[in-house]
Design a protein around this motif. Sequence first.
Motif, PDB file in Angstrom:
ATOM      1  N   ASP A  76      -3.289  80.923 131.823  1.00 46.22           N
ATOM      2  CA  ASP A  76      -2.272  80.303 130.940  1.00 46.22           C
ATOM      3  C   ASP A  76      -1.748  81.722 130.093  1.00 46.22           C
ATOM      4  OD1 ASP A  76      -2.781  77.572 131.543  1.00 46.22           O
ATOM      5  OD2 ASP A  76      -4.428  77.986 130.399  1.00 46.22           O
ATOM      6  N   GLY A  77      -1.579  82.699 130.640  1.00 49.95           N
ATOM      7  CA  GLY A  77      -1.155  83.937 129.918  1.00 49.95           C
ATOM      8  C   GLY A  77       0.331  83.868 129.587  1.00 49.95           C
ATOM      9  N   ASN A  78       0.650  84.477 128.424  1.00 51.36           N
ATOM     10  CA  ASN A  78       2.147  84.363 127.907  1.00 51.36           C
ATOM     11  C   ASN A  78       3.290  84.914 129.079  1.00 51.36           C
ATOM     12  OD1 ASN A  78       1.039  83.848 125.425  1.00 51.36           O
ATOM     13  ND2 ASN A  78       0.889  85.661 124.594  1.00 51.36           N
ATOM     14  N   ARG A  79       2.695  85.654 129.750  1.00 49.32           N
ATOM     15  CA  ARG A  79       3.769  86.291 130.845  1.00 49.32           C
ATOM     16  C   ARG A  79       3.745  85.097 132.063  1.00 49.32           C
ATOM     17  NH1 ARG A  79       1.859  92.189 131.902  1.00 49.32           N
ATOM     18  NH2 ARG A  79      -0.368  91.145 131.964  1.00 49.32           N
ATOM     19  N   ASP A  80       2.972  84.171 131.980  1.00 53.64           N
ATOM     20  CA  ASP A  80       2.891  83.245 133.152  1.00 53.64           C
ATOM     21  C   ASP A  80       3.853  81.945 132.964  1.00 53.64           C
ATOM     22  OD1 ASP A  80       1.432  84.915 134.797  1.00 53.64           O
ATOM     23  OD2 ASP A  80      -0.251  84.567 133.394  1.00 53.64           O
ATOM     24  N   GLY A  81       4.276  81.772 131.716  1.00 54.51           N
ATOM     25  CA  GLY A  81       4.764  80.542 131.355  1.00 54.51           C
ATOM     26  C   GLY A  81       6.213  80.436 131.596  1.00 54.51           C
ATOM     27  N   LEU A  82       6.817  79.703 130.573  1.00 53.64           N
ATOM     28  CA  LEU A  82       8.206  79.069 131.045  1.00 53.64           C
ATOM     29  C   LEU A  82       9.171  80.541 130.302  1.00 53.64           C
ATOM     30  CD1 LEU A  82       8.238  75.618 129.291  1.00 53.64           C
ATOM     31  CD2 LEU A  82       8.309  76.144 131.796  1.00 53.64           C
ATOM     32  N   ASP A  83      10.438  80.806 131.078  1.00 55.08           N
ATOM     33  CA  ASP A  83      11.067  81.700 130.981  1.00 55.08           C
ATOM     34  C   ASP A  83      10.587  83.130 130.963  1.00 55.08           C
ATOM     35  OD1 ASP A  83      13.427  80.094 130.946  1.00 55.08           O
ATOM     36  OD2 ASP A  83      13.125  79.721 128.860  1.00 55.08           O
ATOM     37  N   THR A  84       9.417  83.141 131.757  1.00 51.61           N
ATOM     38  CA  THR A  84       8.810  84.440 131.869  1.00 51.61           C
ATOM     39  C   THR A  84       8.486  84.475 133.423  1.00 51.61           C
ATOM     40  OG1 THR A  84       6.692  83.392 131.235  1.00 51.61           O
ATOM     41  CG2 THR A  84       7.821  84.943 129.632  1.00 51.61           C
ATOM     42  N   GLU A 121      14.139  57.126 129.318  1.00 49.18           N
ATOM     43  CA  GLU A 121      13.247  58.390 130.046  1.00 49.18           C
ATOM     44  C   GLU A 121      13.251  59.616 129.189  1.00 49.18           C
ATOM     45  OE1 GLU A 121      14.858  60.560 133.271  1.00 49.18           O
ATOM     46  OE2 GLU A 121      16.703  59.694 132.993  1.00 49.18           O
ATOM     47  N   ARG A 122      12.039  60.458 129.289  1.00 47.29           N
ATOM     48  CA  ARG A 122      11.981  61.389 128.725  1.00 47.29           C
ATOM     49  C   ARG A 122      11.031  62.391 129.556  1.00 47.29           C
ATOM     50  NH1 ARG A 122       8.298  63.511 124.544  1.00 47.29           N
ATOM     51  NH2 ARG A 122       9.323  64.019 122.489  1.00 47.29           N
ATOM     52  N   ALA A 123      11.139  63.847 129.168  1.00 47.43           N
ATOM     53  CA  ALA A 123      10.514  64.579 130.056  1.00 47.43           C
ATOM     54  C   ALA A 123      10.074  65.790 129.438  1.00 47.43           C
ATOM     55  CB  ALA A 123      11.386  65.145 131.338  1.00 47.43           C
ATOM     56  N   ALA A 124       9.037  66.574 129.658  1.00 46.22           N
ATOM     57  CA  ALA A 124       8.563  67.799 129.002  1.00 46.22           C
ATOM     58  C   ALA A 124       7.990  68.516 130.052  1.00 46.22           C
ATOM     59  CB  ALA A 124       7.524  67.375 128.067  1.00 46.22           C
ATOM     60  N   GLU A 125       7.847  69.912 129.913  1.00 47.67           N
ATOM     61  CA  GLU A 125       7.402  70.588 131.069  1.00 47.67           C
ATOM     62  C   GLU A 125       6.299  71.563 130.480  1.00 47.67           C
ATOM     63  OE1 GLU A 125      10.532  73.415 132.354  1.00 47.67           O
ATOM     64  OE2 GLU A 125      11.585  73.634 130.387  1.00 47.67           O
ATOM     65  N   ILE A 126       5.582  72.314 131.479  1.00 48.32           N
ATOM     66  CA  ILE A 126       4.786  73.417 131.265  1.00 48.32           C
ATOM     67  C   ILE A 126       4.426  74.190 132.575  1.00 48.32           C
ATOM     68  CG2 ILE A 126       2.681  72.102 132.423  1.00 48.32           C
ATOM     69  CD1 ILE A 126       0.748  73.035 130.013  1.00 48.32           C
ATOM     70  N   ALA A 127       4.238  75.423 132.371  1.00 48.56           N
ATOM     71  CA  ALA A 127       4.276  76.467 133.374  1.00 48.56           C
ATOM     72  C   ALA A 127       2.920  77.476 133.029  1.00 48.56           C
ATOM     73  CB  ALA A 127       5.496  77.050 133.484  1.00 48.56           C
ATOM     74  N   ASN A 128       2.118  77.883 134.017  1.00 44.78           N
ATOM     75  CA  ASN A 128       1.290  78.770 133.889  1.00 44.78           C
ATOM     76  C   ASN A 128       1.135  79.752 135.533  1.00 44.78           C
ATOM     77  OD1 ASN A 128      -0.277  77.402 135.739  1.00 44.78           O
ATOM     78  ND2 ASN A 128      -1.296  76.108 134.069  1.00 44.78           N
ATOM     79  N   ARG A 129       0.090  80.228 135.552  1.00 48.08           N
ATOM     80  CA  ARG A 129       0.118  81.069 136.464  1.00 48.08           C
ATOM     81  C   ARG A 129       0.041  80.374 138.031  1.00 48.08           C
ATOM     82  NH1 ARG A 129      -3.970  86.071 136.600  1.00 48.08           N
ATOM     83  NH2 ARG A 129      -2.512  86.641 134.890  1.00 48.08           N
ATOM     84  N   THR A 130      -0.446  79.232 138.157  1.00 47.20           N
ATOM     85  CA  THR A 130      -1.085  78.336 139.335  1.00 47.20           C
ATOM     86  C   THR A 130       0.535  77.254 139.567  1.00 47.20           C
ATOM     87  OG1 THR A 130      -1.791  76.485 138.011  1.00 47.20           O
ATOM     88  CG2 THR A 130      -3.271  78.652 138.753  1.00 47.20           C
TER      89      THR A 130
END
Length: 212
Positions: A76-84, A121-130
């Motif tokens: 969950d590093g800062n460089r592995d998330g959304l818009d990175t 409807e409603r949506a939310a997102e998440i991103a990490n290294r995996t």
Amino acid sequence: MRLPSTAHTTQPWLIHEIAADFRLEDVWALPTPGGPDGFATLVSVLQDGDFQQDAPKAARLLWRLRWKVGAAVGVDGNRDGLDTRVQSLRHRLPPELREAAATRPDEGRSPFTFLYELGNERAAEIANRTMHGVVHLGWVPNGEGGWRGQMAVLVKPNGRRGTAYMAAIKPFRHLIIYPAMMRSWERRWQHQWENGTKVPTLRHHDPPAIRP
């Protein structure tokens, strides 16, 4: 309870256009019976909930362990998330929804980033290294004259590592995390009704809390 993929894919939702290249991982019927105007209450109940406080001890420990392990191995590093590592799905939204998302405050305790809310409807997102993931909430007819909430999880794994990660955590999500979340939401939904909202009490034919 878990639902077939068609319970999500046959609905006329914007998420199909926004996340067409994502894999539909799960669809769940939520134990939140109501009327056609109950979606706002659903969002409120889920936003106000605290899974780490409400869940059984085993689920809380597993949830906390996931985030500790993620921090230790750099998932969950800062460089592995959304818009990175990946571009946020906000860039795929219509201009008016993109502007609304840009001014939206943080989701509080949630690790997810708000995408949009439109109609039922409603949506939310998440991103990490995996992986890059989306949680989608909808409000749908229950087939018996009432309405209920519905949740879908969509993912885009990051290569083989992401695919292996999603496969490894699948049993824990299905047997421990999701059932505990459903029971927590059911209790909060019932509490809303007991405190005088328009949400009706559970009936014998409404979706029950999911059990492992």
